[in-house]
Motif scaffolding. Structure first.
Motif, mmCIF file in Angstrom:
data_model
loop_
_atom_site.group_PDB
_atom_site.id
_atom_site.type_symbol
_atom_site.label_atom_id
_atom_site.label_comp_id
_atom_site.label_asym_id
_atom_site.label_seq_id
_atom_site.Cartn_x
_atom_site.Cartn_y
_atom_site.Cartn_z
ATOM 1 N N LEU A 104 33.625 37.775 27.463
ATOM 2 C CA LEU A 104 34.884 38.100 28.138
ATOM 3 C C LEU A 104 34.692 39.091 29.272
ATOM 4 O O LEU A 104 35.428 39.065 30.261
ATOM 5 C CB LEU A 104 35.887 38.649 27.124
ATOM 6 C CG LEU A 104 36.231 37.691 25.970
ATOM 7 C CD1 LEU A 104 37.242 38.323 25.031
ATOM 8 C CD2 LEU A 104 36.757 36.368 26.514
ATOM 9 N N GLN A 105 33.710 39.987 29.153
ATOM 10 C CA GLN A 105 33.455 40.931 30.234
ATOM 11 C C GLN A 105 32.974 40.185 31.480
ATOM 12 O O GLN A 105 33.452 40.432 32.598
ATOM 13 C CB GLN A 105 32.424 41.965 29.789
ATOM 14 C CG GLN A 105 32.233 43.106 30.767
ATOM 15 C CD GLN A 105 31.370 44.225 30.191
ATOM 16 O OE1 GLN A 105 30.986 44.193 29.024
ATOM 17 N NE2 GLN A 105 31.071 45.220 30.998
ATOM 18 N N THR A 106 32.053 39.251 31.302
ATOM 19 C CA THR A 106 31.574 38.454 32.425
ATOM 20 C C THR A 106 32.670 37.555 32.973
ATOM 21 O O THR A 106 32.767 37.333 34.189
ATOM 22 C CB THR A 106 30.362 37.601 31.995
ATOM 23 O OG1 THR A 106 29.353 38.458 31.457
ATOM 24 C CG2 THR A 106 29.786 36.826 33.163
ATOM 25 N N ALA A 107 33.529 37.030 32.091
ATOM 26 C CA ALA A 107 34.631 36.179 32.539
ATOM 27 C C ALA A 107 35.575 36.944 33.460
ATOM 28 O O ALA A 107 36.060 36.403 34.454
ATOM 29 C CB ALA A 107 35.390 35.636 31.333
ATOM 30 N N THR A 108 35.831 38.201 33.159
ATOM 31 C CA THR A 108 36.696 39.018 34.010
ATOM 32 C C THR A 108 36.073 39.202 35.389
ATOM 33 O O THR A 108 36.765 39.176 36.406
ATOM 34 C CB THR A 108 36.946 40.388 33.358
ATOM 35 O OG1 THR A 108 37.617 40.189 32.099
ATOM 36 C CG2 THR A 108 37.805 41.281 34.239
ATOM 37 N N VAL A 109 34.762 39.400 35.435
ATOM 38 C CA VAL A 109 34.071 39.584 36.714
ATOM 39 C C VAL A 109 34.040 38.278 37.503
ATOM 40 O O VAL A 109 34.249 38.259 38.722
ATOM 41 C CB VAL A 109 32.636 40.102 36.487
ATOM 42 C CG1 VAL A 109 31.869 40.174 37.806
ATOM 43 C CG2 VAL A 109 32.669 41.470 35.823
ATOM 44 N N GLN A 110 33.793 37.150 36.826
ATOM 45 C CA GLN A 110 33.548 35.880 37.513
ATOM 46 C C GLN A 110 34.815 35.206 38.023
ATOM 47 O O GLN A 110 34.793 34.581 39.093
ATOM 48 C CB GLN A 110 32.814 34.924 36.567
ATOM 49 C CG GLN A 110 32.327 33.635 37.211
ATOM 50 C CD GLN A 110 33.369 32.519 37.217
ATOM 51 O OE1 GLN A 110 34.315 32.535 36.412
ATOM 52 N NE2 GLN A 110 33.216 31.555 38.122
ATOM 53 N N ARG A 111 35.926 35.318 37.304
ATOM 54 C CA ARG A 111 37.128 34.562 37.665
ATOM 55 C C ARG A 111 37.666 34.995 39.024
ATOM 56 O O ARG A 111 37.688 36.186 39.348
ATOM 57 C CB ARG A 111 38.204 34.735 36.599
ATOM 58 C CG ARG A 111 37.907 33.997 35.319
ATOM 59 C CD ARG A 111 39.006 34.220 34.302
ATOM 60 N NE ARG A 111 40.246 33.582 34.705
ATOM 61 C CZ ARG A 111 40.567 32.315 34.460
ATOM 62 N NH1 ARG A 111 39.709 31.541 33.832
ATOM 63 N NH2 ARG A 111 41.726 31.821 34.840
ATOM 64 N N LYS A 112 38.118 33.999 39.782
ATOM 65 C CA LYS A 112 38.664 34.308 41.103
ATOM 66 C C LYS A 112 39.956 35.104 40.996
ATOM 67 O O LYS A 112 40.191 36.054 41.752
ATOM 68 C CB LYS A 112 38.906 33.008 41.871
ATOM 69 C CG LYS A 112 39.405 33.246 43.285
ATOM 70 C CD LYS A 112 39.636 31.947 44.028
ATOM 71 C CE LYS A 112 40.151 32.234 45.428
ATOM 72 N NZ LYS A 112 40.494 31.004 46.167
ATOM 73 N N ASP A 113 40.831 34.728 40.050
ATOM 74 C CA ASP A 113 42.123 35.395 39.885
ATOM 75 C C ASP A 113 42.278 35.870 38.443
ATOM 76 O O ASP A 113 41.991 35.122 37.498
ATOM 77 C CB ASP A 113 43.278 34.449 40.232
ATOM 78 C CG ASP A 113 43.224 33.964 41.673
ATOM 79 O OD1 ASP A 113 43.149 34.835 42.572
ATOM 80 O OD2 ASP A 113 43.250 32.743 41.898
ATOM 81 N N ILE A 114 42.729 37.096 38.284
ATOM 82 C CA ILE A 114 43.036 37.650 36.967
ATOM 83 C C ILE A 114 44.400 38.317 37.031
ATOM 84 O O ILE A 114 44.912 38.621 38.106
ATOM 85 C CB ILE A 114 41.971 38.666 36.498
ATOM 86 C CG1 ILE A 114 41.835 39.815 37.508
ATOM 87 C CG2 ILE A 114 40.633 37.996 36.260
ATOM 88 C CD1 ILE A 114 40.939 40.928 37.027
ATOM 89 N N ASP A 115 45.012 38.551 35.874
ATOM 90 C CA ASP A 115 46.289 39.257 35.833
ATOM 91 C C ASP A 115 46.325 40.186 34.623
ATOM 92 O O ASP A 115 45.407 40.201 33.789
ATOM 93 C CB ASP A 115 47.474 38.285 35.816
ATOM 94 C CG ASP A 115 47.402 37.284 34.668
ATOM 95 O OD1 ASP A 115 46.889 37.653 33.581
ATOM 96 O OD2 ASP A 115 47.848 36.138 34.837
ATOM 97 N N GLN A 116 47.397 40.950 34.520
ATOM 98 C CA GLN A 116 47.543 41.947 33.467
ATOM 99 C C GLN A 116 47.495 41.312 32.088
ATOM 100 O O GLN A 116 46.853 41.813 31.171
ATOM 101 C CB GLN A 116 48.869 42.700 33.653
ATOM 102 C CG GLN A 116 49.203 43.710 32.559
ATOM 103 C CD GLN A 116 48.265 44.901 32.543
ATOM 104 O OE1 GLN A 116 47.571 45.160 33.523
ATOM 105 N NE2 GLN A 116 48.235 45.621 31.441
ATOM 106 N N ASN A 117 48.173 40.187 31.939
ATOM 107 C CA ASN A 117 48.232 39.509 30.651
ATOM 108 C C ASN A 117 46.850 39.058 30.200
ATOM 109 O O ASN A 117 46.459 39.245 29.035
ATOM 110 C CB ASN A 117 49.171 38.307 30.768
ATOM 111 C CG ASN A 117 49.512 37.705 29.425
ATOM 112 O OD1 ASN A 117 50.359 38.204 28.706
ATOM 113 N ND2 ASN A 117 48.854 36.604 29.092
#
Length: 534
Positions: A104-117
């Motif tokens: 999940l840490q890498t997923a947060t870095v890799q994703r183009k768009d993230i949000d609070q939820n």
């Protein structure tokens, strides 16, 4: 600036960094929005990546010095069996640790768009899974004595396992700092937590007789301080999850990465299990210290570039030309540096092991000399993870692990009759055989060809193969001090050869440009400092 502002927005001195104004009166929702935003990093992305690599290299060098210092001191205060006991417990916790983060840490870095939820969900899931895995280890602990035949392991295992959720608490905050390329903050957190852990372990080992428990305290201090500082330096705070569907939809990337970590466990830890089972805690102590010493320079190479390049590659994943150039530049840097380190470590092992560990570690020297050549293959191979993760193809990364891990396992079993040395030699041979297939699978259907890869890998590898055995022959014929001189001369010769390769060979054009930019920036800063001093 108030303490609150300093706490929430410690400013990193990156060129073009979007300095955030004072936020005393901002609601938490706005603070969270700013912490999640990473659009500003696309401005001067190349400069940010170069700065990040330079800062990461400096931080990694400092970490390596701290680790060498820790090994130098603790090897004289504790017995090899103490390190072996911790390696036994670490074998089990590393297995469970493969599931703890779920990628999940890498997923947060890799994703183009993230949000609070999404990030809030990642944090809750990560901490929950880490706590669940710690409880699973508590249940397994009484049975661990059947595997390792040592009644000290169960309690040791439970205490180490309890640190897992502590470390998971800071994972998403660290990911957000990485996503925003706040390199100075990130590396300051890592260095400070490592330093405090080292101080605690050395103090307890020197002034008490608790033995291996000093190493356990080091783990706890490192995990606790790291998470605490991540929360302090990143102003983002989790909130109630309003849509678990978006979180579940993003878990595919992380689950594949977790599957890779699980499969990868068998060649990262199976060697420890086999050596400990056959030779006991003392033999495993020799093996684990030799392996840990090898990991220091390996992490010096891969760690800094991974931390800087993975976010950069992820941001340009839809621009094939920039993506290819960035990857080949990173591969060039990793290969040139790791090949030189491998040659020096292999050739100078007769001098390096007594220098670091002191007397009584001759068995570790033999193991170390067998492991050192594997850096020629494993360090460049590790960069293929940048390809898979930056393009979101962790499913292919998992497939590769399912091919490579059984290969390493067979090599370990074949080498086991020769003890730790045989396992180490099997590791090196297996890594060498897997090198080209690893790159072939990773670069398929990308803008990178195998011709590109071989052109980057071949020159440094050839130089290292010639230099390492020559240095070994010299060190075998001279004393300790002349051996140190020979290691220094070999390092200078390899550095000179590296400069020639970077300047004259076209495949290192990207690395040449990056080096020129870095030197230019350093020169400008020195001129500015001199002007200010006048």
């Amino acid at each position: 600036m108030s303490f609150k502002n300093a706490r929430f927005y410690l400013r990193d001195n990156h060129p073009g960094y979007n300095m955030t104004p004072p936020t005393d009166r901002l609601p938490q929702a706005e603070i969270n929005r700013r912490a999640l935003d990473s659009e500003h990093v696309l401005e001067n992305l190349g400069a940010r990546t170069v700065n990040g690599s330079a800062l990461a290299l400096g931080a990694q060098l400092t970490r390596m010095v701290l680790q060498f210092l820790s090994t130098f001191i603790l090897a004289r205060l504790l017995a090899p069996a103490d390190f072996g006991l911790l390696a036994m417990a670490g074998t089990v916790t590393a297995f469970v640790g493969a599931f703890t983060d779920l990628g999940l840490q890498t997923a947060t870095v890799q994703r183009k768009d993230i949000d609070q939820n999404l990030v809030s969900g990642f944090l809750i899931v990560g901490v929950g899974v880490a706590a669940g895995m710690a409880l699973l280890l508590f249940a397994f602990a009484p049975f661990s004595v059947l595997v390792f035949d040592d009644d000290r392991i169960p309690l040791l295992l439970m205490i180490v396992a309890a640190s897992l959720p502590v470390g998971a608490l800071g994972a998403q905050h660290s990911a957000l700092l990485t996503r925003q390329m706040r390199w100075l903050t990130l590396h300051s957190i890592g260095l400070f937590s490592q330093l405090l852990g080292l101080i605690a372990a050395v103090a307890l080992a020197a002034w008490t007789d608790i033995g291996y428990w000093a190493l356990v305290v080091q783990i706890w201090v490192n995990a606790g301080v790291s998470s605490m500082l991540a929360w302090l330096m990143c102003p983002w705070r989790p909130s109630r999850i309003t849509d678990w569907g978006s979180v579940r939809g993003a878990l595919g990337f992380g689950l594949n990465l977790t599957g890779f970590a699980f499969a990868n466990y068998f060649h990262r830890q199976l060697d420890n299990v086999l050596v400990g089972w056959k030779g006991g805690a003392t033999e495993l102590g020799y093996y684990s210290r030799a392996y840990s010493l090898l990991l220091l320079p390996l992490n010096l190479v891969n760690g800094p570039l991974s931390s800087a390049l993975l976010p950069a590659l992820s941001r340009v994943q839809n621009d094939p030309v920039r993506w290819r150039e960035a990857y080949l530049t990173g591969l060039s840097a990793v290969t040139i540096v790791s090949a030189g380190i491998s040659a020096v470590l292999f050739g100078g092992s007769k001098v390096i092991i007594p220098l670091i560990f002191g007397p009584g570690w001759d068995d570790a020297r033999l193991i170390f000399s067998a492991l050192a050549p594997c850096m020629l293959a494993t360090t460049p191979m590790n960069t293929t993870a940048w390809i898979y993760m930056s393009l979101g193809r962790t499913d292919l990364l998992l497939r590769w692990a399912l091919i490579a891990s059984p290969t390493y396992a067979v090599a370990f079993v074949i080498g086991l009759p020769a003890g730790g040395f045989g396992v180490a030699l099997g590791y090196t041979i297996a890594a060498t055989l897997l090198m080209l297939p690893c790159f072939w699978m990773a670069t398929r259907r990308t803008t990178i060809s195998m011709r590109d890869v071989v052109a980057v890998l071949a020159p440094p590898t050839v130089v290292a193969i010639l230099l390492g055995p020559a240095l070994e022959q010299v060190c075998a014929r001279v004393g300790f001090v002349p051996g140190l001189v020979a290691i220094f001369v070999a390092g200078v010769l390899y550095a000179a050869a590296s400069v020639i390769m970077i300047v004259w060979l076209p495949q290192y054009g990207g690395l040449k440009a990056m080096s020129s930019k870095t030197l230019s920036r350093v020169q400008h800063k020195l001129v500015a400092l001199r002007g200010g001093a006048r």
